[in-house]
Structures are given as structure tokens and as C-alpha cells.
Design a protein around this motif. Structure first.
Motif, PDB file in Angstrom:
ATOM      1  N   THR A 109       0.775  -1.285   0.387  1.00 57.93           N
ATOM      2  CA  THR A 109       0.137   0.278  -0.496  1.00 57.93           C
ATOM      3  C   THR A 109       0.643   1.184   0.007  1.00 57.93           C
ATOM      4  O   THR A 109       0.709   2.000  -0.970  1.00 57.93           O
ATOM      5  CB  THR A 109      -0.864  -0.562   1.520  1.00 57.93           C
ATOM      6  OG1 THR A 109      -1.941  -1.615   0.899  1.00 57.93           O
ATOM      7  CG2 THR A 109      -1.770   1.371   1.475  1.00 57.93           C
ATOM      8  N   SER A 110       1.839   1.586   0.744  1.00 62.92           N
ATOM      9  CA  SER A 110       2.449   2.356   1.028  1.00 62.92           C
ATOM     10  C   SER A 110       3.224   2.768  -0.710  1.00 62.92           C
ATOM     11  O   SER A 110       3.487   3.868  -1.538  1.00 62.92           O
ATOM     12  CB  SER A 110       3.729   1.856   1.936  1.00 62.92           C
ATOM     13  OG  SER A 110       4.586   1.257   1.544  1.00 62.92           O
ATOM     14  N   HIS A 111       3.857   1.321  -1.099  1.00 58.91           N
ATOM     15  CA  HIS A 111       4.546   1.666  -2.344  1.00 58.91           C
ATOM     16  C   HIS A 111       3.562   2.212  -3.412  1.00 58.91           C
ATOM     17  O   HIS A 111       3.908   3.744  -4.076  1.00 58.91           O
ATOM     18  CB  HIS A 111       4.858   0.232  -3.227  1.00 58.91           C
ATOM     19  CG  HIS A 111       5.687  -0.414  -4.157  1.00 58.91           C
ATOM     20  ND1 HIS A 111       6.142  -0.931  -5.010  1.00 58.91           N
ATOM     21  CD2 HIS A 111       6.329   1.091  -5.094  1.00 58.91           C
ATOM     22  CE1 HIS A 111       6.421  -0.684  -6.216  1.00 58.91           C
ATOM     23  NE2 HIS A 111       6.507   0.685  -5.916  1.00 58.91           N
ATOM     24  N   GLY A 112       2.412   2.108  -3.042  1.00 59.64           N
ATOM     25  CA  GLY A 112       1.290   2.175  -3.821  1.00 59.64           C
ATOM     26  C   GLY A 112       0.949   4.080  -4.287  1.00 59.64           C
ATOM     27  O   GLY A 112       0.773   4.305  -5.150  1.00 59.64           O
ATOM     28  N   LYS A 113       1.174   4.283  -2.629  1.00 58.61           N
ATOM     29  CA  LYS A 113       1.045   5.507  -2.692  1.00 58.61           C
ATOM     30  C   LYS A 113       1.581   6.521  -3.227  1.00 58.61           C
ATOM     31  O   LYS A 113       1.318   7.523  -3.702  1.00 58.61           O
ATOM     32  CB  LYS A 113       0.242   5.809  -0.923  1.00 58.61           C
ATOM     33  CG  LYS A 113      -0.681   5.399  -0.226  1.00 58.61           C
ATOM     34  CD  LYS A 113      -0.780   5.568   0.677  1.00 58.61           C
ATOM     35  CE  LYS A 113      -2.583   4.744   2.003  1.00 58.61           C
ATOM     36  NZ  LYS A 113      -2.103   5.229   3.200  1.00 58.61           N
ATOM     37  N   ILE A 114       3.015   5.527  -3.069  1.00 53.40           N
ATOM     38  CA  ILE A 114       3.598   6.723  -3.382  1.00 53.40           C
ATOM     39  C   ILE A 114       4.002   6.751  -5.150  1.00 53.40           C
ATOM     40  O   ILE A 114       3.950   8.244  -5.980  1.00 53.40           O
ATOM     41  CB  ILE A 114       5.776   6.003  -3.357  1.00 53.40           C
ATOM     42  CG1 ILE A 114       5.599   6.449  -1.891  1.00 53.40           C
ATOM     43  CG2 ILE A 114       6.301   6.916  -4.027  1.00 53.40           C
ATOM     44  CD1 ILE A 114       7.576   5.363  -1.319  1.00 53.40           C
ATOM     45  N   GLU A 116       1.332   6.492  -6.532  1.00 56.23           N
ATOM     46  CA  GLU A 116       0.304   7.391  -6.952  1.00 56.23           C
ATOM     47  C   GLU A 116       0.671   8.750  -7.166  1.00 56.23           C
ATOM     48  O   GLU A 116      -0.003   9.504  -7.587  1.00 56.23           O
ATOM     49  CB  GLU A 116      -0.935   7.377  -6.549  1.00 56.23           C
ATOM     50  CG  GLU A 116      -1.642   6.314  -6.384  1.00 56.23           C
ATOM     51  CD  GLU A 116      -2.823   5.252  -5.791  1.00 56.23           C
ATOM     52  OE1 GLU A 116      -3.014   6.247  -4.354  1.00 56.23           O
ATOM     53  OE2 GLU A 116      -3.896   4.486  -6.149  1.00 56.23           O
ATOM     54  N   ARG A 117       1.641   9.040  -5.760  1.00 51.16           N
ATOM     55  CA  ARG A 117       1.822  11.079  -5.719  1.00 51.16           C
ATOM     56  C   ARG A 117       2.608  11.482  -6.323  1.00 51.16           C
ATOM     57  O   ARG A 117       2.871  12.779  -7.155  1.00 51.16           O
ATOM     58  CB  ARG A 117       2.488  11.206  -4.724  1.00 51.16           C
ATOM     59  CG  ARG A 117       1.303  10.839  -2.997  1.00 51.16           C
ATOM     60  CD  ARG A 117       2.382  11.009  -2.017  1.00 51.16           C
ATOM     61  NE  ARG A 117       0.828  10.128  -0.959  1.00 51.16           N
ATOM     62  CZ  ARG A 117       1.303  10.021   0.328  1.00 51.16           C
ATOM     63  NH1 ARG A 117       2.875   9.938   0.492  1.00 51.16           N
ATOM     64  NH2 ARG A 117       0.400   9.970   1.836  1.00 51.16           N
ATOM     65  N   TYR A 125      -2.009  -4.477  -7.838  1.00 48.01           N
ATOM     66  CA  TYR A 125      -1.557  -4.868  -6.754  1.00 48.01           C
ATOM     67  C   TYR A 125      -1.968  -6.055  -6.807  1.00 48.01           C
ATOM     68  O   TYR A 125      -2.270  -7.083  -6.489  1.00 48.01           O
ATOM     69  CB  TYR A 125      -2.249  -4.980  -5.611  1.00 48.01           C
ATOM     70  CG  TYR A 125      -1.719  -3.237  -4.920  1.00 48.01           C
ATOM     71  CD1 TYR A 125      -0.521  -1.939  -4.219  1.00 48.01           C
ATOM     72  CD2 TYR A 125      -3.091  -2.575  -5.246  1.00 48.01           C
ATOM     73  CE1 TYR A 125      -0.864  -1.155  -3.660  1.00 48.01           C
ATOM     74  CE2 TYR A 125      -3.284  -1.106  -4.933  1.00 48.01           C
ATOM     75  CZ  TYR A 125      -2.326  -0.271  -3.903  1.00 48.01           C
ATOM     76  OH  TYR A 125      -1.547   1.239  -3.692  1.00 48.01           O
TER      77      TYR A 125
END
Length: 223
Positions: A109-114, A116-117, A125
Motif C-alpha cells: 500500500t505504501s509503495h502504491g501511494k508513492i 500515485e503521488r 497490486y
């Protein structure tokens, strides 16, 4: 070179792991032109005759990505997942090049948020989605399962007793169980879309739509 944004636009796939190789292979089967990029010469050689174009290059390097024409693609898939740093750098390079659609694989999830940002348009995923699908397949009568979002899933399953013995219009499956029978496959027969007069047989396989929760509950009903 003008960017082609049509459904037939070539696709840039970066990374030849299982996810990237699977995506590239399927795109080829669908008749899409594909350029696959990887740093591993062995993988590049292996895939040289299997996809439209394959090159050995380091997409973490903006200059290298530019030299292979990354800026000319309307769609790119970042299939690099083992290195979060590499995935982020590649995605950032694609953003800098103005690629209109960037699909990026995330390992967490943290990887995905980065991702997206920094500008990824779609984050997937695959491990989590695969695990969820397998859980549905092993938990009941479900033969195949696709979850689109919290409100819509499709499943192929053996029909519970409540779905047999009469026309669908009289069984009230949507009202009683929250699911809709989309289609039916009878033994030796092609798939047909279900209608109000459709009668499901014991040996049939049905395709239903609904929420994942409702489908799971429906699939567990007695045979």
C-alpha cells in the motif's frame, strides 16, 4: 511523433518478471504492438521472438528511456516490483516524458501511494488481487471470480438448489440473495445470456454478478 491515444496504441512494458511477461504476452495475443524493456540480457534474448519489439535498457535512466522512444507511447506498464526505488524512478521518468497512461505495479500500500503521488494513473497490486481471487475459489462452489470494486464482482459457479427448478423470473434471486444470473453454460453447449425465462439445470454452470459478499453467501447455499 504524434501520440496515438486510440485503443490500438502501442504499449510500453518495462520489466520482464512474471507480471510484465504475462501482460506483454497477452497484449501480443490481443494484436497490440508492444515494446518490452528489461535490463537482463537473458530475458531480453528469451523474449526477442515472442513480442513485437524487445530491448535491453535501463528505464531508470531518463536518457535511456528517451533514446528508445518512451515519450512516443500513450500507454506504459511499469512491471518492476522487486525494487521500490527502481519502480519509482521509472514511473517518475514516464511522468516527465508526458506519457498519458501509466500503469504501475505496487508491492504494498505504501509503495502504491508513492506511485500515485508521483503521477501514476493506475496502480495495481497483482499479488494481493491474486490472493483475493484464490480465496474466493477455494472457499466454496466458485469456479472463477473477478472483483471490479466493492459493489461489483462476477463469478462462475455451480448453481445452488435455489437457482434451479424454474424460470429465473419466478425465483427472485436478486431480491432474496442480491445476485443476478448473467448467463448459463449447459454441458456441451456454448454460453448464453440469461433471460427471464431461462431455466437453470443441475449440471449447468452459471455466471452471476453482485457484491463479493453476496456472491460468496449465494455460492455456499446447499446443492
Amino acid at each position: 511523433m504524434a501520440i496515438d491515444k486510440s485503443a490500438d496504441a502501442p504499449v510500453l512494458v518495462i520489466g520482464l518478471g512474471r507480471f510484465g511477461a504475462s501482460a506483454a504476452d497477452k497484449l501480443e495475443q490481443l494484436g497490440r504492438e508492444v515494446l518490452v524493456v528489461d535490463t537482463d540480457p537473458v530475458l531480453v534474448q528469451k523474449w526477442a521472438g515472442r513480442v513485437t519489439h524487445v530491448v535491453q535498457a535501463d528505464a531508470r535512466d531518463l536518457d535511456a528511456l528517451t533514446q528508445i522512444g518512451g515519450q512516443d507511447f500513450a500507454i506504459a506498464i511499469v512491471a518492476v516490483g522487486s525494487s521500490v526505488e527502481g519502480s519509482v524512478l521509472i514511473t517518475a521518468n514516464l511522468v516527465d516524458l508526458g506519457v498519458p497512461q501509466i500503469w504501475a505495479k505496487a508491492m504494498s500500500t505504501s509503495h502504491g501511494k508513492i506511485l500515485e503521488r508521483i503521477g501514476a494513473h493506475h496502480v495495481v497490486y497483482p499479488e494481493a488481487e491474486s490472493g483475493s481471487r484464490i480465496a474466493h475459489l477455494v472457499s466454496g462452489q466458485v469456479l472463477d471470480f473477478v472483483e471490479f470494486d466493492d459493489e461489483l464482482s462476477l463469478a462462475k459457479l455451480r448453481p445452488p438448489k435455489v437457482a434451479r427448478g424454474g424460470a429465473l423470473s419466478g425465483l427472485g434471486l436478486r431480491r432474496r440473495f442480491g445476485i443476478t444470473v448473467v448467463g448459463v453454460t449447459s454441458p456441451g453447449e456454448p454460453f448464453v445470456y440469461a433471460g427471464a425465462d431461462t431455466v437453470v439445470g443441475t449440471d449447468d454452470v452459471i455466471v452471476v454478478s453482485g457484491t463479493a459478499t453476496d456472491i460468496d453467501a449465494f455460492a455456499r447455499l446447499g446443492q
